[in-house]
Design a protein around this motif. Structure first.
Motif, PDB file in Angstrom:
ATOM      1  N   ASP A   1      37.376  45.161  28.224  1.00  0.00           N
ATOM      2  CA  ASP A   1      37.461  44.132  29.256  1.00  0.00           C
ATOM      3  C   ASP A   1      38.901  43.837  29.645  1.00  0.00           C
ATOM      4  O   ASP A   1      39.194  43.521  30.805  1.00  0.00           O
ATOM      5  N   VAL A   2      39.815  43.927  28.683  1.00  0.00           N
ATOM      6  CA  VAL A   2      41.214  43.647  28.981  1.00  0.00           C
ATOM      7  C   VAL A   2      41.862  44.788  29.751  1.00  0.00           C
ATOM      8  O   VAL A   2      42.644  44.558  30.683  1.00  0.00           O
TER       9      VAL A   2
ATOM     10  N   ALA B   1      39.505  44.847  36.911  1.00  0.00           N
ATOM     11  CA  ALA B   1      38.423  43.889  37.113  1.00  0.00           C
ATOM     12  C   ALA B   1      37.344  44.457  38.028  1.00  0.00           C
ATOM     13  O   ALA B   1      36.157  44.174  37.856  1.00  0.00           O
ATOM     14  N   GLY B   2      37.741  45.279  38.990  1.00  0.00           N
ATOM     15  CA  GLY B   2      36.765  45.850  39.909  1.00  0.00           C
ATOM     16  C   GLY B   2      35.734  46.709  39.211  1.00  0.00           C
ATOM     17  O   GLY B   2      34.570  46.756  39.621  1.00  0.00           O
ATOM     18  N   VAL B   3      36.146  47.391  38.140  1.00  0.00           N
ATOM     19  CA  VAL B   3      35.202  48.210  37.382  1.00  0.00           C
ATOM     20  C   VAL B   3      34.185  47.319  36.680  1.00  0.00           C
ATOM     21  O   VAL B   3      32.987  47.601  36.654  1.00  0.00           O
ATOM     22  N   LEU B   4      34.641  46.212  36.103  1.00  0.00           N
ATOM     23  CA  LEU B   4      33.732  45.284  35.438  1.00  0.00           C
ATOM     24  C   LEU B   4      32.739  44.680  36.430  1.00  0.00           C
ATOM     25  O   LEU B   4      31.564  44.476  36.108  1.00  0.00           O
ATOM     26  N   LYS B   5      33.201  44.408  37.617  1.00  0.00           N
ATOM     27  CA  LYS B   5      32.328  43.796  38.632  1.00  0.00           C
ATOM     28  C   LYS B   5      31.239  44.747  39.104  1.00  0.00           C
ATOM     29  O   LYS B   5      30.175  44.298  39.534  1.00  0.00           O
ATOM     30  N   ARG B   6      31.510  46.049  39.018  1.00  0.00           N
ATOM     31  CA  ARG B   6      30.536  47.020  39.530  1.00  0.00           C
ATOM     32  C   ARG B   6      29.528  47.460  38.476  1.00  0.00           C
ATOM     33  O   ARG B   6      28.600  48.219  38.773  1.00  0.00           O
ATOM     34  N   GLY B   7      29.671  46.985  37.249  1.00  0.00           N
ATOM     35  CA  GLY B   7      28.761  47.409  36.196  1.00  0.00           C
ATOM     36  C   GLY B   7      27.354  46.875  36.400  1.00  0.00           C
ATOM     37  O   GLY B   7      27.130  45.920  37.148  1.00  0.00           O
TER      38      GLY B   7
ATOM     39  N   LEU C   1      33.950  39.172  32.792  1.00  0.00           N
ATOM     40  CA  LEU C   1      35.114  38.625  33.490  1.00  0.00           C
ATOM     41  C   LEU C   1      35.672  37.411  32.755  1.00  0.00           C
ATOM     42  O   LEU C   1      36.893  37.227  32.674  1.00  0.00           O
ATOM     43  N   VAL C   2      34.782  36.565  32.218  1.00  0.00           N
ATOM     44  CA  VAL C   2      35.232  35.402  31.448  1.00  0.00           C
ATOM     45  C   VAL C   2      35.936  35.852  30.172  1.00  0.00           C
ATOM     46  O   VAL C   2      37.007  35.336  29.812  1.00  0.00           O
ATOM     47  N   TRP C   3      35.337  36.814  29.468  1.00  0.00           N
ATOM     48  CA  TRP C   3      35.929  37.314  28.222  1.00  0.00           C
ATOM     49  C   TRP C   3      37.308  37.908  28.499  1.00  0.00           C
ATOM     50  O   TRP C   3      38.260  37.692  27.741  1.00  0.00           O
ATOM     51  N   ARG C   4      37.410  38.643  29.585  1.00  0.00           N
ATOM     52  CA  ARG C   4      38.687  39.234  29.994  1.00  0.00           C
ATOM     53  C   ARG C   4      39.722  38.147  30.249  1.00  0.00           C
ATOM     54  O   ARG C   4      40.871  38.230  29.792  1.00  0.00           O
TER      55      ARG C   4
END
Length: 415
Positions: free
Chosen positions: A134-135, A139-145, A190-193
């Motif tokens: 996550d770090v 962020a865009g990759v996390l959003k597309r999961g 996203l929150v964890w990141r």
């Protein structure tokens, strides 16, 4: 502060929470004549601080995260005089209290993370891999999961049910204001990141200092407090006092329930309710600014605010904040005090309840699949923004207001 606007507004923004403030600021900077209408006597919406008998009382326990992109873009963090919490937590589990800390920030606590002391080796590895992912990923990759519940996300990451129930569920229940962990897994990532990359803290002047700083950047005459809106009309807005304020563009930046009333046909998502109790004590029951969570979930979390920000109480007084899910009830205050005596290992008989705040609609219920951002344009000249249109966070509210301003400006006739 920008130059005072003159003449009638061409844009009305309804609601001076974070989304409305961000939208109004961007529109003013683009040269629009804006009226920002707020029904209450101050800005911030749910993000306000009351001053009472020497105490700073945030309207519900809130922390400020320095890693949000919108926060970095819009706010002068130095002037907020931020006071950090410990990068970690103390969880009261069925095996007793355990400490979970970020060893990169608190090396002296790294020993507690040796396999078997707090978490099994497998869970330590799973959480380490999840955090690193996550770090490090954009962020865009996390959003597309793929989106699934937080509970399923943690299970798929290899975290055991025991660790989830004893430590992560109690902590995340206070973040999402629900204890089933049914919140969107994409939002969880996203929150964890953001927690791993930023610092959780409090402004010395209370959480209300954040919207106050934004409001200070508005041109004179833009903000109009105690100006409730009854209706959105074809030509502008109808105020509660019967006057109509004409405007070619109206942006509704209120809570979801008010938005649905002002804009019939706009669905209001389910929301979460939380109650926060504030107690004053002669001595601090925990000599560190650390969040304490409860695996029994009798309370969501508790902390000694004055260990982080001494400005929250008169000198020589400790202020303890404790949050629970749902509404305040007459019998609940005593039960909370009894549980606090157990959590802090101290006699709470002399503690004095300073205030209790129930916040209905504190967060939208973000069940998967939850859209992390939605268009704000509803009809020609009519827009809506707020955390219920993005994510239930400071970042979500500010980003939604930013998007509303961008879409308003993109719809203007080109000259």
């Amino acid at each position: 502060m920008m130059t005072r606007h003159s003449g009638e507004p061409d844009t009305v923004v309804v609601g001076a929470g974070l989304a409305g403030l961000a939208c109004a600021l961007d529109l003013c900077r683009a040269g629009r004549r804006v009226a920002l209408l707020e029904a209450s006597d101050g800005v911030g919406g749910r993000m306000r601080t009351d001053r009472r008998d020497g105490f700073l009382l945030d309207r519900g326990f809130q922390v400020f995260n320095t890693s949000y992109p919108q926060v970095k873009r819009r706010l002068d963090l130095r002037s907020l005089r931020l006071r950090p919490f410990t990068p970690g937590l103390v969880a009261h589990t069925s095996r007793g209290p355990v400490r979970l800390a970020d060893p990169t920030r608190r090396p002296r606590d790294a020993g507690a993370l040796l396999p078997g002391r707090v978490l099994p080796a497998r869970d330590l590895a799973a959480l380490g891999a999840l955090t690193a992912r996550d770090v490090l990923l954009p962020a865009g990759v996390l959003k597309r999961g793929a989106d699934r519940s937080t509970a399923e996300t943690l299970s798929r990451a290899g975290v055991s049910a025991e660790t989830v129930d004893e430590i992560l569920r109690p902590f995340l229940s206070g973040v999402f204001l629900e204890d089933a962990l049914e919140t969107s897994g994409r939002f969880f990532h996203l929150v964890w990141r953001s927690m791993a990359r930023g610092t959780l803290c409090l402004p010395a002047g209370g959480i209300g200092a954040v919207p106050a700083q934004l409001a200070a950047g508005l041109p004179e005459g833009v903000l109009r407090l105690e100006t409730p809106v009854d209706e959105i009309t074809a030509s502008g807005v109808l105020l509660a006092d019967g006057r109509e304020l004409p405007a070619t563009t109206v942006v509704v930046a209120t809570d979801a329930v008010t938005t649905a009333r002002l804009l019939p046909g706009t669905a209001a998502p389910d929301s979460r309710t939380v109650t926060t109790y504030y107690h004053a004590a002669a001595r601090s029951p925990l000599a560190e600014p650390t969040l304490v969570v409860d695996s029994t979930r009798a309370v969501l979390n508790t902390c000694v605010l004055t260990e982080a920000a001494p400005t929250y109480a008169p000198p020589g007084t400790a202020l303890i904040s404790t949050s629970v899910l749902g509404l305040d009830r007459p019998e609940r205050g005593g039960a909370v005090l009894r549980r606090l005596a157990e959590l802090y290992g101290t006699d709470t008989g002399e503690w004095r309840q300073v205030a209790a705040y129930t916040v209905t609609g504190a967060l939208p219920a973000m069940r998967p699949p939850w859209p992390l951002s939605r268009p704000t344009r509803l009809a020609p000249g009519r827009y809506v923004c707020g955390d219920h249109r993005a994510t239930g966070s400071v970042q979500g509210a500010l980003a939604s207001g930013t998007r509303a301003a961008r879409e308003v400006l993109s719809d203007l006739p080109r000259t």
